[in-house]
Design a protein around this motif. Structure first.
Motif, short mmCIF file in Angstrom:
data_model
loop_
_atom_site.label_atom_id
_atom_site.label_comp_id
_atom_site.label_asym_id
_atom_site.label_seq_id
_atom_site.Cartn_x
_atom_site.Cartn_y
_atom_site.Cartn_z
N GLU A 82 -10.12 -8.19 -15.45
CA GLU A 82 -11.05 -8.30 -16.59
C GLU A 82 -11.89 -9.21 -16.65
O GLU A 82 -13.08 -9.16 -17.43
CB GLU A 82 -10.34 -9.00 -18.12
CG GLU A 82 -10.77 -8.85 -19.22
CD GLU A 82 -9.59 -9.30 -20.25
OE1 GLU A 82 -10.20 -9.62 -21.13
OE2 GLU A 82 -8.51 -9.47 -20.11
N ASP A 83 -12.07 -10.88 -15.83
CA ASP A 83 -13.45 -10.88 -15.82
C ASP A 83 -14.43 -10.35 -14.80
O ASP A 83 -15.51 -10.37 -15.25
CB ASP A 83 -12.42 -12.52 -13.86
CG ASP A 83 -12.03 -13.11 -15.87
OD1 ASP A 83 -11.69 -13.42 -16.38
OD2 ASP A 83 -11.06 -14.05 -14.63
N PHE A 84 -14.44 -9.54 -14.45
CA PHE A 84 -15.37 -8.41 -12.79
C PHE A 84 -15.72 -8.33 -14.72
O PHE A 84 -16.43 -7.88 -14.54
CB PHE A 84 -14.41 -7.99 -12.64
CG PHE A 84 -14.13 -8.65 -10.76
CD1 PHE A 84 -15.33 -8.90 -10.70
CD2 PHE A 84 -13.47 -8.25 -11.05
CE1 PHE A 84 -14.79 -9.37 -9.21
CE2 PHE A 84 -12.57 -9.25 -9.69
CZ PHE A 84 -13.59 -9.89 -8.58
N ARG A 85 -15.04 -7.02 -15.29
CA ARG A 85 -15.33 -6.43 -16.39
C ARG A 85 -16.20 -6.97 -17.10
O ARG A 85 -17.40 -6.92 -17.80
CB ARG A 85 -14.75 -5.49 -17.27
CG ARG A 85 -15.40 -4.72 -18.25
CD ARG A 85 -13.92 -4.26 -19.17
NE ARG A 85 -13.82 -5.23 -20.12
CZ ARG A 85 -12.76 -5.04 -21.20
NH1 ARG A 85 -11.86 -3.99 -21.16
NH2 ARG A 85 -12.97 -5.91 -22.15
N ASN A 86 -15.96 -8.44 -17.74
CA ASN A 86 -16.84 -9.31 -18.33
C ASN A 86 -17.58 -9.93 -18.15
O ASN A 86 -19.02 -10.29 -18.87
CB ASN A 86 -15.59 -10.31 -19.23
CG ASN A 86 -14.58 -10.06 -19.87
OD1 ASN A 86 -14.76 -8.94 -20.84
ND2 ASN A 86 -13.83 -10.71 -20.04
N VAL A 87 -18.07 -10.16 -16.73
CA VAL A 87 -19.55 -10.61 -16.09
C VAL A 87 -19.99 -9.85 -16.19
O VAL A 87 -21.40 -9.32 -16.58
CB VAL A 87 -18.76 -10.82 -14.77
CG1 VAL A 87 -20.31 -11.26 -13.94
CG2 VAL A 87 -18.05 -12.08 -14.68
N VAL A 88 -19.88 -7.74 -16.07
CA VAL A 88 -20.88 -7.14 -16.18
C VAL A 88 -21.71 -6.80 -17.44
O VAL A 88 -22.86 -6.62 -17.64
CB VAL A 88 -20.11 -5.98 -16.03
CG1 VAL A 88 -21.06 -3.98 -15.89
CG2 VAL A 88 -20.15 -5.59 -14.15
N VAL A 89 -20.33 -7.18 -18.14
CA VAL A 89 -21.04 -6.71 -20.10
C VAL A 89 -21.43 -8.64 -20.23
O VAL A 89 -22.93 -8.12 -20.80
CB VAL A 89 -19.75 -6.83 -21.10
CG1 VAL A 89 -19.84 -6.80 -22.51
CG2 VAL A 89 -19.32 -4.86 -20.36
N VAL A 90 -21.11 -9.65 -20.61
CA VAL A 90 -22.04 -10.51 -20.50
C VAL A 90 -23.82 -10.74 -19.38
O VAL A 90 -24.55 -10.69 -20.42
CB VAL A 90 -21.60 -11.94 -19.69
CG1 VAL A 90 -22.90 -13.06 -20.29
CG2 VAL A 90 -20.51 -12.07 -20.92
#
Length: 176
Positions: A82-90
């Protein structure tokens, strides 16, 4: 919207794609949210509020003489999927901030809130530190954190995470 941006990037995310992901008609999405730009701004605000809440909870959980070390360990922990996904979004939202004040505001607020939270933890553990120095060190730690987080999608060797954590510890060590 977040799942779509993580999978397709901000440029590849359309209202149609978001509606499909949400299981609603595009017309319903437009009625309740508005156009794509409004949806992007709403996502930026939602993310900012969520992260600020998580940050407040983290800071509240830090107690005792090792609060700074606990904070650094949390910031530089091994990322989850989920952190990977969040980084891409941010990162997509930060890039969109260049041309959209409605996105820039919430994203800048998130950075400021993060620096302020780190500064508060530093000042609690190092009460003799003046506000300007504490803010400067906190800003450096947050810069290391955001840089470290932005590299998550590369899945670099663990030594990079260890180096970022070590750098943050050294920076905090200047307060001693």
């Amino acid at each position: 919207m977040e799942r779509c941006v993580a999978a397709h990037g901000l440029g590849g995310t359309s209202l149609e794609l978001v509606a499909q992901e949400a299981g609603v008609k595009r017309s319903i999405l437009r009625h309740y949210v508005g156009n794509r730009d409004e949806l992007v701004r709403a996502m930026a605000t939602r993310l900012t509020e969520r992260y600020r809440g998580e940050l407040r909870a983290l800071v509240r959980s830090l107690d005792g003489p090792d609060a700074v070390e606990s904070l650094l360990s949390a910031l530089f922990a091994e990322p989850s999927a989920e952190d990977f996904r969040n980084v891409v979004v941010v990162e997509a939202l930060i890039a969109a901030s260049e041309t959209d004040d409605g996105v820039r505001g919430p994203m800048a607020e998130l950075v400021e809130a993060t620096v302020d939270a780190v500064r508060a933890v530093l000042r609690k553990e190092h009460p003799g530190t003046d506000a300007r120095t504490a803010w400067s060190v906190a800003s450096g730690v947050v810069g290391l954190y955001f840089n470290h987080a932005s590299l998550h999608p590369l899945r670099l060797a663990p030594r990079h995470a260890k180096a970022a954590l070590d750098s943050a510890r050294r920076l905090v060590g200047t307060l001693a």
